[in-house]
Design a protein around this motif. Structure first.
Motif, short mmCIF file in Angstrom:
data_model
loop_
_atom_site.label_atom_id
_atom_site.label_comp_id
_atom_site.label_asym_id
_atom_site.label_seq_id
_atom_site.Cartn_x
_atom_site.Cartn_y
_atom_site.Cartn_z
N TYR A 1 -11.94 -3.34 0.33
CA TYR A 1 -11.10 -3.09 1.61
C TYR A 1 -11.83 -2.92 2.69
O TYR A 1 -12.72 -1.89 3.00
N ASN A 2 -11.71 -3.85 3.65
CA ASN A 2 -12.35 -3.95 5.21
C ASN A 2 -11.74 -3.25 6.21
O ASN A 2 -10.67 -4.19 6.40
N VAL A 3 -11.55 -2.09 6.85
CA VAL A 3 -10.95 -1.56 7.81
C VAL A 3 -11.85 -0.60 8.59
O VAL A 3 -11.77 0.41 8.85
N VAL B 1 -1.48 -7.20 2.16
CA VAL B 1 -1.55 -5.76 1.45
C VAL B 1 -0.82 -4.80 2.66
O VAL B 1 -1.52 -4.79 3.68
N GLY C 1 -4.05 4.88 -2.40
CA GLY C 1 -5.13 4.63 -1.40
C GLY C 1 -5.03 5.17 0.05
O GLY C 1 -4.25 6.29 0.22
N VAL D 1 -12.35 0.93 -0.42
CA VAL D 1 -12.65 0.82 0.99
C VAL D 1 -13.91 1.00 1.14
O VAL D 1 -14.83 1.53 0.54
N MET E 1 -8.78 -0.80 -5.63
CA MET E 1 -9.35 -1.04 -4.21
C MET E 1 -10.27 0.08 -3.81
O MET E 1 -10.28 1.05 -3.72
N ALA F 1 0.79 -1.28 -0.21
CA ALA F 1 0.02 0.00 0.04
C ALA F 1 0.81 1.23 -0.02
O ALA F 1 1.37 1.85 1.15
N GLY G 1 -6.35 3.03 -5.46
CA GLY G 1 -7.38 3.14 -4.46
C GLY G 1 -8.27 4.33 -4.54
O GLY G 1 -8.21 5.38 -4.25
N LYS H 1 -9.14 -7.17 0.76
CA LYS H 1 -8.02 -6.76 1.79
C LYS H 1 -9.01 -6.61 3.32
O LYS H 1 -9.73 -5.66 3.40
N GLU H 2 -8.79 -7.79 4.03
CA GLU H 2 -9.24 -7.68 5.36
C GLU H 2 -8.59 -7.47 6.44
O GLU H 2 -7.74 -7.98 6.76
N GLY I 1 -4.76 -7.16 5.95
CA GLY I 1 -4.62 -5.66 5.92
C GLY I 1 -3.77 -5.42 7.23
O GLY I 1 -3.55 -4.21 7.53
#
Length: 298
Positions: free
Chosen positions: A134-136, A204, A44, A104, A102, A9, A77, A162-163, A187
Motif C-alpha cells: 500500500y503506497n500512500v 480499493v 486497515g 502500508v 495489506m 477498505a 491491514g 494499492k497505489e 487507492g
C-alpha cells in the motif's frame, strides 16, 4: 488470489463506548456485498488501525473472517512502521484465516527505497498468504517508486499493490514493468476510471461503502466498450467521492453509513465527528448521487 474490481477498505464498527463492535461486522459486510464489494480490507487505515491495539486487531481479523464466511476475500491491514511487529501481526492474521494482508509503507521513519524493499521482503518471507503493498505518500511521507514495486513483485507472495500516489504515470510504469498476474489497484476513488484506462485491475475504495454498485456499473461500462456511459457515470460519482474526504477519513463515510441506518458508530480520537456544515455537505452529496434523503441527521 484474484480480488475482483471493487475492494472496500472497510471501516471498523465501534459501539457507543468506542469499543470494537463485533456484532455489527456481519451486517456491515452483508451490506457491502449487496453493494458490489468483491473483497474487504479489515483493520486497515480506513479501519482506524492507528488507534487499534494489537489485541483488537487480532480479534477483529478473526471476527471478520467469521462474518465474511468465505463469501469474499478478507485482507488484513497489518502494516505498521515496525517491521518485526508487522511480521508478527501478519503471522497471527494468517493463523486466523485471512486470505491476504495489506502492508502500508512504513510511516514516520522515512526509509530509503532499499529500506522499504527490505521491510516488505522481510514480512513476506514470514508468511505464505498473498501480500498487497500500500503506497500512500500523502499519509506516510514516503513514495514507493515504481522500480521498487516492480522489484518487490518478483517475491512470489507479493501479488498486488494499492497505489494511492495519485500519479497515473507512476501507476502506468508499475503496470508496464510487472507481470500480467501482478494486480495493480488505485487507492484514489476519483481515479477509478482513469486508472482502469491505463490498465489497473480495480479500486480499493472508501466510497464503495455507499456507491459500490455504481462503481461496478461504471467499470462494467468501460470494460464492455461503453466508454461514454462510463465517463458520464464517473462525472456523476466524483463529487460524492470528494465528499467522502471533506474531513479526515473515515469520518465522512461513517457518517454517511449512519445516515443510511448502517450502524458503525463514531470515530476514535484524534479524529472527531463532523460538524453541522460538514454533515450537511455529506447529506447533499448522498442525495445527489443516490437519491437518499437521510433521516438520521442530528
Amino acid at each position: 488470489m484474484k480480488l475482483g474490481r471493487v475492494i472496500t477498505a472497510m471501516v471498523t464498527p465501534f459501539d457507543e463506548k468506542g469499543k470494537v463492535d463485533h456484532e455489527q461486522l456481519k451486517p456491515l459486510i452483508d451490506t457491502l456485498i449487496t453493494r458490489g464489494t468483491e473483497g474487504i480490507v479489515i483493520g486497515g487505515t480506513t479501519g482506524e488501525s492507528a488507534t487499534l491495539s494489537m489485541q483488537e486487531k487480532a480479534d477483529l481479523y478473526r471476527a471478520g473472517v467469521e462474518a465474511a464466511a468465505g463469501r469474499i476475500p478478507v485482507i488484513a491491514g497489518t502494516g505498521m512502521n515496525d517491521t518485526h511487529a508487522t511480521a508478527e501481526l501478519s503471522r497471527q492474521a494468517e493463523k486466523d484465516g485471512v486470505d491476504g494482508v495489506m502492508l502500508v509503507a512504513p510511516y514516520y521513519n522515512k526509509p530509503s527505497q532499499q529500506g522499504m524493499y527490505e521491510h516488505f521482503r522481510a514480512i513476506a518471507e514470514k508468511i505464505d498468504i498473498p501480500v498487497m503493498i500500500y503506497n500512500v505518500p500523502g499519509r506516510t511521507m514516503v513514495n514507493i517508486l515504481p522500480e521498487t514495486t516492480i522489484a518487490l513483485s518478483h517475491i512470489p507472495n507479493i501479488t498486488a499493490v494499492k497505489e494511492a500516489s495519485g500519479n497515473l504515470d507512476q501507476m502506468s510504469a508499475i503496470i508496464a514493468g510487472t507481470s500480467h498476474d501482478f494486480q495493480v489497484y488505485s487507492g484514489d476513488d476519483s481515479l477509478t476510471l482513469p486508472a482502469a484506462a491505463v490498465g489497473a485491475d480495480g479500486i480499493v475504495s472508501v466510497s464503495s461503502h455507499i456507491i459500490g454498485s455504481e462503481m461496478q456499473e461504471m467499470l462494467r461500462h468501460y470494460h464492455d466498450g461503453r466508454t461514454e456511459q462510463a465517463a458520464a457515470l464517473h462525472r456523476k460519482l466524483v463529487p460524492f467521492m470528494h465528499a467522502m474526504f471533506l474531513a479526515p477519513s473515515p469520518t465522512p463515510v461513517k457518517t454517511a453509513l449512519s445516515m443510511q441506518g448502517v450502524q458503525v458508530g463514531g470515530v476514535r480520537l484524534p479524529l472527531i465527528p463532523l460538524n453541522e456544515e460538514e454533515r450537511r455537505l455529506v447529506s447533499e452529496a448522498m442525495d445527489a448521487v443516490t437519491g437518499i434523503n437521510p433521516t438520521h441527521l442530528r
